[in-house]
Design a protein around this motif. Structure first.
Motif: not given
Lengths: 125, 130
Positions: A88-92, A96, B8-10, B12, B25
């Protein structure tokens, strides 16, 4: 005029629903995995280089089979929730959804395979 | 829910690495690595269903130099993820959010993971007779 209360609107939405459930599941499985993983490390050390007869004798012991199945169930559930968060954090978008479904199918299949193997080898090996 | 081009969230890469972010991480990285490790756990358990030769093949692979290297990695990842997981549980109880405590618990956790990994490897090689 708004007929619903603030609480009624918030209930069942966002982190008030699935988020909290997943958070709790991640924490409870984490607590369970602490003793199970320590046991597993000892088990693997004792089984280094063992042949199939030795392994079957070991997995036929009720306590070993029980702990192995508990480990597998809790481990795969923990991995399943953890991987979901990472995806969920890295793909969309479509990627995803596709990766999420593939990961869940794979982890479910692996987990069931492990349980079948433990039961089969323990009971009929 | 619409999730078109939202960020997208982090992010980094925009932060200077610090002990808190690096350890965080690594928790993810070890978690994903251990998930990949379940493939080998499954192979090991299921190979027994295909007879002694298949089981010996699995045991033989895990006993090879590459298998050992992988198992060292899984051992360290397991103890790291376990140690940092306990750290997370302590945070859930509201303990240790100050920066000095975060650095301290981080160092203790890394030390724990390294020492436990070494103890495990030494025990494993001792019990297997070298």
């Amino acid at each position: 005029m708004e007929m619903r209360s603030s609480l009624g609107r918030a209930r069942g939405l966002g982190t008030a629903n699935e988020g909290v459930h997943h958070w709790w599941a991640q924490k409870v499985t984490a607590i369970a995995l602490v003793p199970l993983c320590i046991w597993f490390v000892f088990a693997v050390i004792s089984l280094m280089g063992a042949d199939l007869d030795t392994f079957e004798a070991w997995i036929s012991v009720f306590g070993n089979a029980l702990l192995m199945i508990l480990l597998v169930l809790v481990l795969f559930y923990h991995a399943y929730i953890g991987m979901q968060v990472v995806i969920e954090d890295y793909l969309q978008g479509a990627a995803r959804t596709a990766v999420m479904i593939a990961t869940k199918f794979a982890l479910f299949t692996l987990g069931v395979s492990c349980v079948i193997a433990v039961l089969w080898l323990g009971a009929w090996g | 829910m619409a999730s078109g081009n939202r960020p997208l969230s982090p992010h980094v890469q925009v932060y200077r690495p610090q002990i808190t972010s690096v350890l965080s991480i690594l928790h993810r990285a070890t978690g994903v690595f251990l998930t990949i490790g379940t493939l080998f756990l499954t192979w090991w358990l299921v190979s027994g269903l295909y007879g002694p030769e298949a089981f010996d093949t699995a045991q033989g692979f895990l006993g090879s130099w590459f298998g050992h290297l992988m198992l060292w990695g899984f051992t360290f990842s397991l103890f790291y993820h376990l140690g940092n997981g306990v750290r997370h549980l302590l945070w859930d109880f509201g303990w240790g959010f100050e920066l000095p405590q975060l650095r301290q618990s981080g160092m203790v956790m890394v030390g724990f993971a390294v020492v436990l990994t070494l103890i495990t490897l030494i025990s494993a090689y001792a019990s297997a007779g070298g």
